[in-house]
Write an enzyme that holds these catalytic residues in place. Structure first.
Site: not given
Ligand SMILES: NC(=O)c1ccc[n+]([C@@H]2O[C@H](COP(=O)([O-])OP(=O)(O)OC[C@H]3O[C@@H](n4cnc5c(N)ncnc54)[C@H](OP(=O)(O)O)[C@@H]3O)[C@@H](O)[C@H]2O)c1
Length: 245
Positions: A142, A155
């Site tokens: 990501s 995250y």
């Protein structure tokens, strides 16, 4: 073997979003697919769609946090197609929240899906790739690993771990294997905001609806890494919407 046609490719998190788009894209290019996720109805729908379009796909119910499930995914590839050429580790959860909310179950889920799940995939596929003297890991990271924004710290940390594990694996993989990190920015999927705290979910879905790119953009990036000739390792691809900071 180069290109995509005929390759046996396993994809985790294939029941929606980026995984579904990747499976669809690779299926159209003639890959033989083994698709894993937990939601049976959604996974079956993806398998059926690919088959209806003339592709080859099998679904396996997989929770990536369970070592034996990843083993079943790779075993299915061997049993049905005699080999495994690529493992796309894509399963993920974006259940973000501020630290003060103390949503520790969500922290644990991100750690176990992104880190343990990736390691379970490596554990299941690496022996197969070593035996074949070929194979490719494609790990979905990501842009959160590159730009850390509140309230995404947990995250971002787990996706940073994905980046680090991918680079370490690449360095240990030797001349026969290929290892690729594909890091998406904002992508229009149902997973954006899912399981997140209400404020975070509202902000994320609003941003998604304003700026996100389609999941087909990530599918094409993954396809690009896979279709390179043997001996060419696309180590890292970052794909963002142009407007994403
Ligand atoms: N969308 C974005 O903006 C964005 C940006 C950067 C990175 N990513 C990454 O892209 C990947 C795919 O996300 P997405 O956006 O496509 O969201 P999504 O539509 O929610 O897809 C997530 C997939 O992961 C699966 N999954 C979740 N937990 C799992 C588990 N324990 N075991 C097996 N499968 C599991 C889900 O299937 P089941 O629920 O059926 O198991 C689903 O197929 C994730 O790793 C995410 O972090 C997304």
């Amino acid at each position: 073997m180069s290109g995509i046609e005929g390759k046996v490719i396993a994809v985790t998190g294939a029941s929606s979003g980026i995984g579904e788009a990747t499976a669809t894209y690779l299926g159209e290019k003639g890959a033989r697919l083994v698709l894993g996720a937990r939601r049976e109805d959604r996974l079956n729908a993806v398998v059926d769609k690919i088959k209806a379009a003339g592709g080859t796909a099998t679904g396996v119910i997989v929770d990536v946090t369970r070592r034996e499930d990843l083993q079943r995914l790779t075993d299915t590839a061997i049993d049905q197609f005699g080999r495994l050429d690529v493992l796309v580790s894509n399963a993920g959860t974006m259940a973000v929240s501020p630290f003060d909310d103390l949503r520790q179950d969500d922290w644990d889920a991100m750690v176990s899906v992104h880190i343990t799940g990736l390691l379970n995939g490596i554990g299941a596929a690496l022996p197969v790739f070593r035996e074949q003297r070929s194979g490719q890991f494609v790990n979905v990271g990501s842009t959160a690993a590159y730009v850390v924004k509140p309230p995404q710290a947990v995250y971002a940390a787990t996706k940073t771990a994905v980046k680090v594990l991918t680079e370490g694996l690449r360095q240990e993989s030797g001349p026969d294997l290929r290892v690729t990190l594909v890091s998406p920015g904002f992508t229009n999927t149902e997973g954006v905001g899912k399981g997140a705290s209400p404020e975070a979910a509202a902000a994320m879905t609003q941003q998604r609806d304003a700026i996100a790119m389609p999941p087909s953009a990530i599918a094409a990036a993954i396809g690009y890494a896979i279709e390179q000739p043997e001996g060419v390792d696309v180590s890292e691809i970052v794909v963002r919407p142009t407007v994403q900071a």
